[in-house]
Scaffold this motif. Structure first.
Motif, PDB file in Angstrom:
ATOM      1  N   ILE A  19       0.879  -1.176   0.000  1.00 22.59           N
ATOM      2  CA  ILE A  19       0.000   0.000   0.000  1.00 22.59           C
ATOM      3  C   ILE A  19       0.913   1.222   0.000  1.00 22.59           C
ATOM      4  O   ILE A  19       1.787   1.336   0.866  1.00 22.59           O
ATOM      5  CB  ILE A  19      -0.857   0.027   1.279  1.00 22.59           C
ATOM      6  N   VAL A  20       0.705   2.135  -0.951  1.00 24.58           N
ATOM      7  CA  VAL A  20       1.570   3.322  -1.029  1.00 24.58           C
ATOM      8  C   VAL A  20       0.834   4.499  -0.394  1.00 24.58           C
ATOM      9  O   VAL A  20      -0.148   5.003  -0.949  1.00 24.58           O
ATOM     10  CB  VAL A  20       1.915   3.657  -2.493  1.00 24.58           C
ATOM     11  N   GLY A  21       1.296   4.945   0.777  1.00 23.95           N
ATOM     12  CA  GLY A  21       0.700   6.096   1.447  1.00 23.95           C
ATOM     13  C   GLY A  21      -0.101   5.686   2.664  1.00 23.95           C
ATOM     14  O   GLY A  21      -1.001   4.841   2.570  1.00 23.95           O
ATOM     15  N   ARG A  55      -4.552  16.140   9.090  1.00 16.87           N
ATOM     16  CA  ARG A  55      -4.674  17.600   9.185  1.00 16.87           C
ATOM     17  C   ARG A  55      -6.109  18.079   9.066  1.00 16.87           C
ATOM     18  O   ARG A  55      -6.365  19.292   9.122  1.00 16.87           O
ATOM     19  CB  ARG A  55      -3.887  18.250   8.037  1.00 16.87           C
ATOM     20  N   ASN A  56      -7.045  17.170   8.797  1.00 13.62           N
ATOM     21  CA  ASN A  56      -8.399  17.645   8.466  1.00 13.62           C
ATOM     22  C   ASN A  56      -9.203  17.984   9.718  1.00 13.62           C
ATOM     23  O   ASN A  56      -8.746  17.834  10.847  1.00 13.62           O
ATOM     24  CB  ASN A  56      -9.118  16.648   7.553  1.00 13.62           C
ATOM     25  N   ALA A  57     -10.443  18.442   9.472  1.00 10.83           N
ATOM     26  CA  ALA A  57     -11.294  18.876  10.580  1.00 10.83           C
ATOM     27  C   ALA A  57     -11.938  17.696  11.297  1.00 10.83           C
ATOM     28  O   ALA A  57     -12.506  17.861  12.376  1.00 10.83           O
ATOM     29  CB  ALA A  57     -12.374  19.816  10.043  1.00 10.83           C
ATOM     30  N   THR A 208      -2.524   4.617  -2.607  1.00 12.06           N
ATOM     31  CA  THR A 208      -3.446   5.432  -1.794  1.00 12.06           C
ATOM     32  C   THR A 208      -2.666   6.657  -1.326  1.00 12.06           C
ATOM     33  O   THR A 208      -2.570   6.928  -0.143  1.00 12.06           O
ATOM     34  CB  THR A 208      -3.964   4.630  -0.590  1.00 12.06           C
ATOM     35  N   ALA A 209      -2.104   7.375  -2.293  1.00 13.51           N
ATOM     36  CA  ALA A 209      -1.164   8.458  -1.974  1.00 13.51           C
ATOM     37  C   ALA A 209      -1.821   9.830  -2.029  1.00 13.51           C
ATOM     38  O   ALA A 209      -1.147  10.844  -2.238  1.00 13.51           O
ATOM     39  CB  ALA A 209       0.042   8.380  -2.902  1.00 13.51           C
ATOM     40  N   GLY A 210      -3.136   9.891  -1.837  1.00 17.89           N
ATOM     41  CA  GLY A 210      -3.838  11.177  -1.757  1.00 17.89           C
ATOM     42  C   GLY A 210      -3.526  12.045  -2.960  1.00 17.89           C
ATOM     43  O   GLY A 210      -3.548  11.591  -4.110  1.00 17.89           O
ATOM     44  N   ALA A 371     -11.912  14.189  -1.793  1.00 15.61           N
ATOM     45  CA  ALA A 371     -12.035  15.526  -1.209  1.00 15.61           C
ATOM     46  C   ALA A 371     -12.621  15.425   0.198  1.00 15.61           C
ATOM     47  O   ALA A 371     -12.394  16.294   1.037  1.00 15.61           O
ATOM     48  CB  ALA A 371     -12.935  16.399  -2.080  1.00 15.61           C
ATOM     49  N   TYR A 372     -13.400  14.380   0.442  1.00 14.69           N
ATOM     50  CA  TYR A 372     -14.048  14.174   1.743  1.00 14.69           C
ATOM     51  C   TYR A 372     -13.634  12.826   2.325  1.00 14.69           C
ATOM     52  O   TYR A 372     -14.467  11.999   2.671  1.00 14.69           O
ATOM     53  CB  TYR A 372     -15.566  14.275   1.587  1.00 14.69           C
ATOM     54  N   GLY A 373     -12.326  12.636   2.415  1.00 15.60           N
ATOM     55  CA  GLY A 373     -11.816  11.331   2.803  1.00 15.60           C
ATOM     56  C   GLY A 373     -12.029  10.971   4.261  1.00 15.60           C
ATOM     57  O   GLY A 373     -12.037   9.775   4.595  1.00 15.60           O
TER      58      GLY A 373
HETATM   59  C1  LIG Z   1      -7.521  21.224   6.457  1.00 20.03           C
HETATM   60  C2  LIG Z   1      -8.341  20.101   5.895  1.00 20.03           C
HETATM   61  C3  LIG Z   1      -9.619  19.889   6.383  1.00 20.03           C
HETATM   62  C4  LIG Z   1     -10.385  18.828   5.893  1.00 20.03           C
HETATM   63  N1  LIG Z   1     -11.565  18.548   6.507  1.00 20.03           N
HETATM   64  C5  LIG Z   1     -12.230  17.422   6.175  1.00 20.03           C
HETATM   65  C6  LIG Z   1     -13.372  17.026   6.916  1.00 20.03           C
HETATM   66  O1  LIG Z   1     -13.737  17.654   7.922  1.00 20.03           O
HETATM   67  N2  LIG Z   1     -14.054  15.922   6.521  1.00 20.03           N
HETATM   68  C7  LIG Z   1     -13.641  15.165   5.461  1.00 20.03           C
HETATM   69  O2  LIG Z   1     -14.307  14.180   5.139  1.00 20.03           O
HETATM   70  N3  LIG Z   1     -12.515  15.477   4.774  1.00 20.03           N
HETATM   71  C8  LIG Z   1     -11.797  16.577   5.110  1.00 20.03           C
HETATM   72  N4  LIG Z   1     -10.647  16.898   4.444  1.00 20.03           N
HETATM   73  C9  LIG Z   1     -10.195  16.035   3.340  1.00 20.03           C
HETATM   74  C10 LIG Z   1      -9.504  14.768   3.857  1.00 20.03           C
HETATM   75  O3  LIG Z   1      -8.508  15.112   4.783  1.00 20.03           O
HETATM   76  C11 LIG Z   1      -8.880  13.992   2.686  1.00 20.03           C
HETATM   77  O4  LIG Z   1      -9.886  13.706   1.750  1.00 20.03           O
HETATM   78  C12 LIG Z   1      -8.283  12.661   3.140  1.00 20.03           C
HETATM   79  O5  LIG Z   1      -7.453  12.827   4.259  1.00 20.03           O
HETATM   80  C13 LIG Z   1      -7.481  12.011   2.010  1.00 20.03           C
HETATM   81  O6  LIG Z   1      -6.891  10.854   2.550  1.00 20.03           O
HETATM   82  P1  LIG Z   1      -5.854   9.994   1.714  1.00 20.03           P
HETATM   83  O7  LIG Z   1      -5.497   8.838   2.574  1.00 20.03           O
HETATM   84  O8  LIG Z   1      -6.428   9.730   0.369  1.00 20.03           O
HETATM   85  O9  LIG Z   1      -4.596  10.958   1.462  1.00 20.03           O
HETATM   86  P2  LIG Z   1      -3.511  11.595   2.467  1.00 20.03           P
HETATM   87  O10 LIG Z   1      -4.008  11.668   3.851  1.00 20.03           O
HETATM   88  O11 LIG Z   1      -3.053  12.863   1.851  1.00 20.03           O
HETATM   89  O12 LIG Z   1      -2.349  10.518   2.497  1.00 20.03           O
HETATM   90  C14 LIG Z   1      -1.483  10.291   1.425  1.00 20.03           C
HETATM   91  C15 LIG Z   1      -0.170   9.775   1.992  1.00 20.03           C
HETATM   92  O13 LIG Z   1       0.636   9.293   0.914  1.00 20.03           O
HETATM   93  C16 LIG Z   1       1.975   9.592   1.207  1.00 20.03           C
HETATM   94  N5  LIG Z   1       2.725   9.582  -0.053  1.00 20.03           N
HETATM   95  C17 LIG Z   1       2.511  10.366  -1.133  1.00 20.03           C
HETATM   96  N6  LIG Z   1       3.367  10.060  -2.116  1.00 20.03           N
HETATM   97  C18 LIG Z   1       4.142   9.055  -1.658  1.00 20.03           C
HETATM   98  C19 LIG Z   1       5.221   8.332  -2.223  1.00 20.03           C
HETATM   99  N7  LIG Z   1       5.660   8.584  -3.461  1.00 20.03           N
HETATM  100  N8  LIG Z   1       5.822   7.366  -1.471  1.00 20.03           N
HETATM  101  C20 LIG Z   1       5.386   7.098  -0.208  1.00 20.03           C
HETATM  102  N9  LIG Z   1       4.361   7.775   0.368  1.00 20.03           N
HETATM  103  C21 LIG Z   1       3.744   8.735  -0.346  1.00 20.03           C
HETATM  104  C22 LIG Z   1       1.904  10.987   1.838  1.00 20.03           C
HETATM  105  O14 LIG Z   1       3.086  11.273   2.593  1.00 20.03           O
HETATM  106  C23 LIG Z   1       0.660  10.860   2.693  1.00 20.03           C
HETATM  107  O15 LIG Z   1       0.945  10.458   4.014  1.00 20.03           O
HETATM  108  C24 LIG Z   1      -9.872  17.990   4.864  1.00 20.03           C
HETATM  109  C25 LIG Z   1      -8.593  18.225   4.350  1.00 20.03           C
HETATM  110  C26 LIG Z   1      -7.822  19.250   4.867  1.00 20.03           C
HETATM  111  C27 LIG Z   1      -6.444  19.466   4.324  1.00 20.03           C
END
Ligand SMILES: Cc1cc2nc3c(=O)[nH]c(=O)nc-3n(C[C@H](O)[C@H](O)[C@H](O)COP(=O)(O)OP(=O)(O)OC[C@H]3O[C@@H](n4cnc5c(N)ncnc54)[C@H](O)[C@@H]3O)c2cc1C
Length: 418
Positions: A19-21, A55-57, A208-210, A371-373
């Motif tokens: 799993i990446v991320g 970092r999200n809310a 799963t690298a956001g 966007a709403y992860g």
């Molecule tokens: C300030 C803020 C407020 C928010 N509020 C809400 C809310 O209240 N409710 C809601 O539903 N959503 C909210 N969101 C959105 C939500 O945070 C995201 O949709 C969700 O966290 C995405 O999760 P993810 O696991 O896909 O990505 P991420 O959490 O971004 O994780 C991706 C990970 O991949 C790693 N990565 C990237 N590239 C590589 C690589 N090449 N090699 C190894 N690792 C890598 C990164 O370091 C990171 O840790 C908010 C976002 C922010 C920024």
């Protein structure tokens, strides 16, 4: 329940997965796969929760999910949250609903909004101004009422990722500290990932690298079209009053296409004058209280050029947060601000995330575009894990396929949050 055959891996369940991320998507997918006996390695280049997930809310925002696939996914996720809150380490799960407080100007919109959301199956009711102040004692006398959306909740996002990771690691998952520079593809099949130090191999790879997913996929010639949003938060000192609803202010209504289409909607009744001065910044006007009494305030949204834009708060973002909330809720005005931060999250053109195999590259899966992860994360991870395991997911996964035009053929700038 129906399913698109190309979103389901017809091979046997894999013995091993990379799993990446390690955001919410990666951590929850790792947990669900580890529970099925898959040997999971999570490769993360910073630390678990470093991305948007830490970092999200923390709003599990049922009220903003539009009817159809978004809401179905949120419903699946919401039911998983009740289980995870029982099973995992504490992540400050607050299942007491959301409160959208409003003033006289917004009255023309409220009944139609609540009727529409009730038709979508969301449990909610209109409460009086006094009841709204009981639910959130910071609200002023000119709040005339509130929408209490009962299935909404909120949690501590960093603690959630840690809890998911701890549970996955207890089941044997391994966290590897490395930067994935590219996918390893042999004879057309994804067999692992390359890092600066070494190649790591497994039966399947899930990216799963956001916001950084596109960089990894595009290097393998796979398009992944998303926009990137900087979202921002502020934290105050602890206060004495206590409340445990996820409060939203009325400018929230502006951010969602399904609300803007409702009878009675008018920008002028929901937008604060400050928002006309800074139209490039959207605002999910929100206030919640952490277990330690601190308030979290947010959440401005700006589109940025790419995932490596600075995540740090901007003047416009904080001006809107403090200006709009300070005006709507004067009790906030003199509370010390202790910390601000921001993060970057992706936004797809059709507002739906991707949980899918990649049909042209067997062995490769994607869980991204959220966007709403926080809201849908556990549901998305459940769907992705089911697809990886070759099982039929508990909902129709075809809207979340990778190979849909919104993801592979470019997109217009979206103005509605998915
Ligand atoms: C300030 C803020 C407020 C928010 N509020 C809400 C809310 O209240 N409710 C809601 O539903 N959503 C909210 N969101 C959105 C939500 O945070 C995201 O949709 C969700 O966290 C995405 O999760 P993810 O696991 O896909 O990505 P991420 O959490 O971004 O994780 C991706 C990970 O991949 C790693 N990565 C990237 N590239 C590589 C690589 N090449 N090699 C190894 N690792 C890598 C990164 O370091 C990171 O840790 C908010 C976002 C922010 C920024």
């Amino acid at each position: 329940m129906s399913n698109s055959s190309s979103t389901v891996n017809e091979a046997a369940a894999p013995a091993s997965a990379i799993i990446v991320g390690a955001g919410i998507l990666g951590a929850a997918t790792a947990l669900f796969l580890a529970r099925e006996g898959v040997a999971v390695r999570i490769v993360e280049r910073q630390h678990a929760g470093w991305g948007a997930s830490g970092r999200n809310a923390g709003y599990i925002s049922m009220i903003t999910r539009s009817g159809g696939p978004q809401l179905e996914l949120a419903n699946l996720s919401r039911s998983l949250y009740s289980q995870l809150a029982e099973e995992l380490d504490d992540f400050e799960f607050q299942p007491n609903g959301a409160l959208v407080y409003y003033y006289e100007e917004q009255l023309p919109l409220i009944e139609g909004f609540v009727k529409k959301r009730q038709e979508d199956g969301l449990p909610m009711e209109i409460v009086s101004g006094d009841r709204a102040r009981e639910l959130c004692p910071l609200l002023p006398e000119d709040v005339v009422g509130g929408i209490h959306s009962k299935s909404d909740c909120y949690l501590h996002p960093g603690k959630l990722v840690d809890a998911l990771m701890n549970a996955a690691i207890k089941l044997g998952a391994e966290l590897i500290d490395a930067d994935v520079t590219e996918l390893v593809v042999e004879d057309g099949r994804c067999v692992g990932v390359r890092t600066a130090r070494t190649d790591i191999r497994a039966d399947v790879v899930a990216v799963t690298a956001g916001s950084w997913t596109a960089a990894i996929l595009e290097k393998a010639g796979l398009p992944f079209n998303v926009l990137h949003m900087r979202m921002q938060m502020a934290e105050t000192a602890p206060i004495e009053e206590r409340f445990n609803v996820a409060a939203y202010g009325p400018s929230l209504f502006h951010e969602y296409a399904f609300v803007r289409e409702l009878p009675g909607y008018d920008d002028d009744i929901v937008l604060h004058p400050l928002q006309h001065i800074m139209p490039e910044v959207g605002l999910l006007e929100l206030i919640c209280q952490r277990a330690d009494g601190r308030l979290w305030l947010g959440c401005p949204i700006e589109f940025v050029d790419g995932p490596d834009a600075s995540p740090d708060p901007t003047v416009a973002g904080m001006a809107q947060t403090f200006g709009v909330l300070g005006d709507h809720v004067p009790a906030l005005q003199h509370i010390p601000v202790e910390r601000t931060w921001g993060g970057i999250a992706p936004q797809t053109g059709d507002g739906l995330p991707v949980m899918s195999d990649v049909p042209s590259v067997p062995g490769l899966f994607v869980g991204s575009g959220h966007a709403y992860g926080a809201t849908v994360g556990p549901g998305s991870a459940r769907v992705l894990a089911d697809i990886i395991l070759g099982r039929v997911p508990g909902l129709d996964a075809s809207p979340f396929r990778y190979d849909r035009p919104a993801i592979t053929e470019g997109m217009a700038r979206s103005v509605s949050l998915g």
